[in-house]
Design an enzyme around this catalytic site. Structure first.
Site, PDB file in Angstrom:
ATOM      1  N   HIS A 109       5.256-109.751  29.403  1.00  0.00           N
ATOM      2  CA  HIS A 109       3.948-109.616  28.776  1.00  0.00           C
ATOM      3  C   HIS A 109       4.015-109.881  27.274  1.00  0.00           C
ATOM      4  CE1 HIS A 109       2.663-107.884  32.577  1.00  0.00           C
ATOM      5  NE2 HIS A 109       1.423-107.923  32.132  1.00  0.00           N
ATOM      6  N   HIS A 150      17.094-103.699  37.465  1.00  0.00           N
ATOM      7  CA  HIS A 150      17.138-102.939  36.217  1.00  0.00           C
ATOM      8  C   HIS A 150      16.171-101.767  36.243  1.00  0.00           C
ATOM      9  CE1 HIS A 150      16.647-101.853  31.976  1.00  0.00           C
ATOM     10  NE2 HIS A 150      17.825-102.424  31.773  1.00  0.00           N
ATOM     11  N   GLU A 193      17.052 -97.945  36.008  1.00  0.00           N
ATOM     12  CA  GLU A 193      16.138 -97.142  35.187  1.00  0.00           C
ATOM     13  C   GLU A 193      14.744 -97.003  35.786  1.00  0.00           C
ATOM     14  OE1 GLU A 193      16.077 -98.740  31.245  1.00  0.00           O
ATOM     15  OE2 GLU A 193      18.256 -98.655  30.993  1.00  0.00           O
ATOM     16  N   HIS A 197      25.267-104.341  32.843  1.00  0.00           N
ATOM     17  CA  HIS A 197      24.838-103.441  33.916  1.00  0.00           C
ATOM     18  C   HIS A 197      25.641-103.679  35.195  1.00  0.00           C
ATOM     19  CE1 HIS A 197      21.586-101.398  31.947  1.00  0.00           C
ATOM     20  NE2 HIS A 197      20.993-102.529  31.601  1.00  0.00           N
TER      21      HIS A 197
END
Length: 299
Positions: A125, A184, A214, A246
């Site tokens: 966005h 993620h 998360e 990650h």
């Protein structure tokens, strides 16, 4: 745990991303576009400081160059932390805004920003909004288009899962062994896409799961389901563009809180697959489909 009510997630998820379906950021200065260079392609990603993760970006660039051999291709990283870390190592990467400013200054009048993110979340966005603002600047670009990230439609979600199952998961995997995809996760409402993807994964393969670092579904939810089902072996696959920090630490690391370590403690053997999705051509092809749609608007 993953009951029928999650069917509503598919509806809610695509209500969230439908307003984005305008191929963002088109602006025209006058009845006819002025002469200028372009279109240029700006590949926008979160970025990585893990050297091995660059294999994914190299593969993407090769495939984009093959599809658009005479087109200027640039890169931009949305993560300021990654950009600063790389700069200290001597590698300078631009933010999307700096990259756009350079293209404008160099006379490009049309540009497509290809989001290499997984979902249309906060970062998407942001580049959507800022790309649109660049397109509205007087005397600047004639057109700025922002192409969708990977998981932006029902069809793309299903194709991604099929590619994971047939191409990415090792062939020796048995039907009674689990596949756990690590996403993620995000504070953004688009986090719901991961739950929708989980629903689709379960329909496709009862032993395929989606968890997030998360967001939701959480790893604890996935682990609980694996233990309850009596799973003894699981393949861990990063649902990320690159197998970066990650994947290497949160998923496959040796620390007690990694997914691998927690599953081992629960009696489940873990086999990490340390490759980013963008290292696989069929996945890159899905991004290229989005890029092709956007490029048709700037020719």
């Amino acid at each position: 745990m993953f009951h029928r009510a999650q069917h509503l997630l598919l509806i809610l998820t695509f209500m969230l991303i439908t307003p984005l379906a305008c191929w963002a950021g088109e602006a025209a200065h006058g009845p006819q576009a002025k002469a200028g260079k372009g279109p240029a392609i700006l590949l926008v990603t979160f970025g990585t400081s893990v050297p091995s993760g660059q294999a994914a970006f190299v593969n993407i660039e090769q495939q984009v160059k093959k599809a658009y051999p005479n087109t200027e291709i640039r890169w931009a990283y949305t993560s300021q932390i990654i950009r600063k870390k790389l700069a200290k190592q001597g590698t300078v990467l631009d933010s999307p805004e700096i990259a756009l400013a350079k293209l404008m200054d160099q006379g490009y009048t049309r540009v497509v920003m290809q989001s290499l993110h997984m979902i249309p979340g906060a970062e998407f966005h942001e580049i959507y909004t800022n790309g649109k603002l660049f397109g509205q600047m007087a005397g600047g670009f004639d057109k700025v288009m922002v192409a969708y990230p990977l998981l932006s439609s029902d069809e793309a979600m299903e194709k991604t899962l099929q590619i994971v199952a047939t191409t990415i998961v090792p062939k020796e995997r048995q039907a009674n062994e689990a596949v756990v995809l690590m996403g993620h996760g995000t504070h953004h409402p688009s986090d719901a896409i991961y739950s929708a993807l989980m629903l689709k994964a379960q329909k496709m393969d009862a032993n395929m799961y989606v968890g997030t670092v998360e967001g939701h579904p959480s790893f604890d939810e996935v682990k609980e389901a694996l233990v309850k089902k009596g799973i003894k072996k699981a393949y861990l696959v990063p649902l990320m563009t690159v197998a970066g920090d990650h994947a290497m630490n949160d998923m496959a690391g040796d620390e007690p809180d990694s997914w691998k370590s927690q599953l081992t403690k629960a009696g489940i053997e873990s086999v990490p697959v340390l490759k980013g999705l963008a290292e696989f051509d069929p996945i890159v092809d899905l991004w290229l489909e989005n890029l092709k749609t956007a490029m048709q608007h700037v020719q």
